[in-house]
Design a protein around this motif. Structure first.
Motif: not given
Length: 871
Positions: A754-778
């Protein structure tokens, strides 16, 4: 002085030849079989082709590009520790040769490293014979060549990770002899520590053998007090070797306890594992085939000449009776270990081997060759009566082996083996005094021809991956991954619908959800199986995703083949029409690359309810929905997937049924084909997913719209297959043709996302992403802003005690959610978050290693001046 230099040069010539002879013999065979670089074939087969070659590529990438992945890698499934993996597979110094063979040429590097190992095994044993003065002159080549090409080495040519044991074992034994007779422990401690670091698994087996070998030597010591002191010296040296290697052993031990160690047997049965006389078949040259890999008898062939020499040791009155009796006891212990379950488990550290049984049998080969070297001296000649008894015994054994009807032995092998055995008896009857050089030449010729013929025969029974099959796939995959990295150098996962092996992410250096290895932590395959992915005790593969799982696990990019011709080089492993809705961002001649805008980052804000979510359904799509809805703070009873009915069903040679799911269909006429054809017409353009239980794949041949079903076919839980997307009003026909008399339609259902409820829940989770400033394997760091209802930073990093988290510079407590992933409870607002991984027990291991090195240095200096019984 001149004589000394001449003798030294003579000894060096023998050592050089002991290296070159097995290399030349195996090079000739590889050239005959057209192994790369001599042709279009390769040594890649079974685990070497499906696992190790990809690990070697990972090692190259780690050493040359990103050393941080030595401790942790997101190419290992969804992410996993690598210290234990490296300790089991990759710490051999000889693997450094592979640094010179990138990508498609890696198979050539494997050929060269394999040849080097054959040569070094021969060199090492020849060196031991010279140092102990068991053999002298060119006759050494008979023993060193047989050792380097013994039955275990040939059968385990594909298990490169174990072969260093044959190189290091003679050096450990020389060190043990020095410890016993010269009271000098340095050599023993050093080489045993090297073995434990190189491969702790083989090191464990060798440690057991050193105890047996020590017991064999005890009658030569003066009295019980002397024996007791020497045993304490041996025990102390062994413990110091383990202590020196603690920096590797302790983190590895912890990793094993989280993965492979969880499968250790807790109930041991006192039973024999097979009909014991079958073991006699391994006295026939070339007694090996593919079926012996998963289950079989120990590979102990060392040629008939040396096997006879080893047997004669126990009856040779030149040697002390007590040592012969102890030697007989050790030999019986080995033989029982090859068939009696408790002893078998002892050698394998409490775990039954998955394939390649009796992995310790190389120690028995070393033992027999060493005994033969003691017996077959220049002055040795068997008596006529003994020769007659040996001849009759050999004939009886070969006749009996013929009655066993063993699949890996034919009459030609038996006849050739019998001829070699009878010639060996004749050779032992010839007095050396008549022509010493000719006798030595005969000895070498007989032993080398015997072992070479056995090796060639055994290897001829194995099939291999062609070099183009490996090279073309590697080139195509590398091109796609490199192009993707040029366009996006961030942190993300990649999904694909083609696969050569489950360790493709190691081969091409990208993050995904596939892995095959002994150190895979059990919660990972448990989770993947629960959401509808193929899984097993040691593997996972992300070939059955949905839009929900793609988003949840952060699959930002997808790769699929461009056309049917590309599929020849890129074997298909999945079917994902829902990817066609993702925009095409790049292409290569063989691969289409699409971007999934729904993909969540590696960490994101989520509702606290996820901390308490327990799996309450065996339906993989319902479980995906529960996870996603809980993360978004929505009611789990509002499922993202709705069950759909099939439009029509056609029954061919089976009974009719109103309900498909769970029904057992039976052939009405056993002699005719039978099938169940499911037709479905999607009422919308949404994604539709078919679920199949593991029994369905076993009992039916499946096609979709008259095309072969591209599905990874090894799975133990219900899997999810994308049946349709953007196909409103277009018929989808799924045909299941029975392979057997019955077919259980286990969990066969069709679901709509069901595409609409999926997108609605997705939008909620996309509100607070971790914005990565640096990364390596560990190490990963970045900022996140949590909203009022999001008091948890959810990650799709597998939970491990090695991970540490700091929030705004302060150490944070982590939680394990879904029994799989790491989550961090946090307050709403903006935070700076840092994740870093350190192998558990690494610091403690470093401390123990440093202390052990200090004690060893002090002990070696103290003993340096002691007299040698050898001198």
């Amino acid at each position: 002085m001149f004589l000394y230099q001449h003798h030294r040069l003579y000894r060096h010539k023998i050592l050089i030849t002991s290296f070159l002879l097995p290399v030349i013999l195996m090079t000739c065979y590889f050239a005959y079989r057209q192994m790369t670089p001599f042709g279009k074939s390769s040594l890649l087969t079974v685990d070497l082709g499906q696992q190790y070659v990809d690990f070697f590529s990972y090692l190259r990438n780690t050493l040359l590009h990103h050393p941080s992945s030595f401790f942790y890698s997101f190419s290992k499934g969804l992410g996993g520790e690598m210290f234990g993996t490296n300790a089991y597979y990759l710490l051999s110094p000889l693997n450094l040769i592979l640094l010179f063979f990138p990508g498609q040429h890696l198979a050539t590097g494997i050929t060269i490293v394999t040849l080097v190992r054959y040569g070094l095994a021969g060199l090492s044993f020849a060196w031991l014979l010279q140092k102990t003065k068991l053999q002298q002159g060119w006759r050494i080549l008979a023993f060193s060549t047989v050792y380097s090409m013994n039955g275990w080495m040939i059968a385990n040519q594909l298990n490169m990770i174990w072969q260093d044991a044959l190189i290091i074992l003679p050096l450990i034994i020389w060190g043990l002899l020095k410890l016993i007779y010269q009271h000098k422990a340095g050599t023993y401690i050093s080489w045993l520590a090297v073995m434990l670091v190189d491969n702790y698994y083989m090191g464990w087996m060798i440690a057991i053998f050193t105890l047996l070998f020590f017991l064999w030597q005890t009658p030569a010591l003066a009295n019980w007090r002397h024996r007791g002191v020497t045993f304490l010296r041996y025990l102390g040296g062994s413990l110091l070797a383990a202590g020196i290697s603690a920096v590797v052993l302790l983190p590895t031990f912890y990793a094993l306890m989280q993965s492979k160690g969880t499968y250790t047997e807790t109930k041991i049965q006192s039973r024999f594992e097979y009909f014991v006389p079958k073991m006699l078949g391994k006295l026939v040259p070339g007694s090996f085939n593919f079926n012996q890999m998963p289950s079989g008898q120990p590979n102990i062939y060392i040629g008939m000449l040396l096997m006879l020499g080893a047997c004669l040791y126990f009856f040779d009155t030149r040697f002390d009776l007590r040592r012969r009796l102890i030697g007989a006891g050790i030999s019986i212990f080995f033989i029982l270990s090859f068939c009696y379950e408790p002893l078998d488990l002892l050698w394998h550290a409490g775990q039954f081997p998955v394939w390649y049984p009796y992995r310790f049998s190389y120690l028995f080969s070393f033992w027999c060759i060493y005994l033969a070297a003691k017996v077959i001296q220049p002055d040795f000649k068997i008596k006529r009566r003994s020769a007659v008894i040996l001849t009759l015994l050999i004939i009886a054994i070969y006749w009996y082996v013929g009655t066993l009807n063993l699949s890996y032995i034919n009459s030609n092998q038996r006849n050739i083996g019998l001829c070699f055995a009878l010639i060996a008896v004749c050779c032992l009857c010839i007095p050396l005094t008549n022509s010493p050089r000719l006798y030595d030449a005969l000895l070498v010729l007989l032993a080398v021809c015997d072992i070479a013929m056995s090796g060639y025969t055994a290897l001829n029974k194995i099939s291999y991956v062609s070099q183009p099959e490996f090279g073309n796939y590697t080139v195509a995959l590398d091109k796609a991954v490199n192009k993707l990295k040029k366009n996006d150098d961030g942190f993300y996962r990649v999904a694909k619908t083609f696969m050569r092996t489950k360790d493709d992410p190691f081969q091409a250096d990208f993050n995904s959800g596939d892995h095959f290895g002994s150190t895979l932590e059990p919660p990972i395959p448990a989770f993947m199986g629960a959401i509808g992915q193929p899984d097993g005790d040691g593997f996972i593969t992300y070939s059955n995703g949905t839009q929900v799982s793609d988003a949840l696990l952060g699959y930002k990019y997808t790769m699929s083949t461009r056309n049917n011709s590309a599929g020849k080089n890129l074997p298909l492993s999945g079917y994902r029409p829902d990817w066609y809705s993702y925009p095409l961002v790049s292409t290569t001649p063989a691969v289409n690359i699409r971007e999934n805008s729904h993909a969540l980052p590696i960490a994101f804000g989520a509702n606290t309810a996820i901390l308490n979510l327990q799996r309450s359904t065996m339906d993989p799509l319902n479980y995906q929905s529960q996870i996603f809805q809980t993360l978004a703070g929505r009611p789990t009873f509002h499922s993202l997937f709705a069950v759909q009915n099939f439009s029509s069903v056609k029954f061919n040679n089976v009974q009719t049924a109103k309900q498909i799911t769970g029904t057992i269909f039976r052939k009405q006429n056993l002699l005719k084909p039978a099938s169940v054809q499911l037709e479905f017409i999607p009422p919308t353009n949404d994604s539709y997913y078919l679920t199949l239980g593991p029994n369905v794949e076993e009992d039916a041949t499946i096609t979709m719209n008259n095309k072969h079903f591209t599905q990874y076919n090894t799975f133990r839980n219900t899997v999810v297959i994308n049946a349709a997307h953007d196909q409103k009003g277009k018929k989808v026909v799924i045909n299941l043709q029975l392979k057997k008399a019955t077919l259980w339609m286990q969990n066969v259902s069709i679901y709509q996302l069901k595409q609409r409820p999926f997108i609605a829940s997705l939008r909620t989770l996309q509100k607070s992403p971790l914005k990565i400033t640096s990364y390596s394997s560990n190490r990963i760091s970045g900022t996140v802003t949590l909203h009022q209802k999001q008091r948890v930073l959810m990650t799709t990093i597998p939970a491990s005690k090695g991970w540490h988290v700091k929030v705004d510079g302060k150490t944070a407590t982590t939680r394990t959610v879904l029994n799989t992933f790491m989550a961090v409870p946090m307050t709403p607002g903006k935070h700076y978050v840092e994740f870093y991984y350190r192998p558990p027990l690494l610091i403690l291991g470093l401390i123990i290693t440093a202390i052990s090195l200090g004690i060893t240095s002090w002990w070696v200096k103290k003993q340096h001046q002691q007299k040698s019984l050898f001198d």
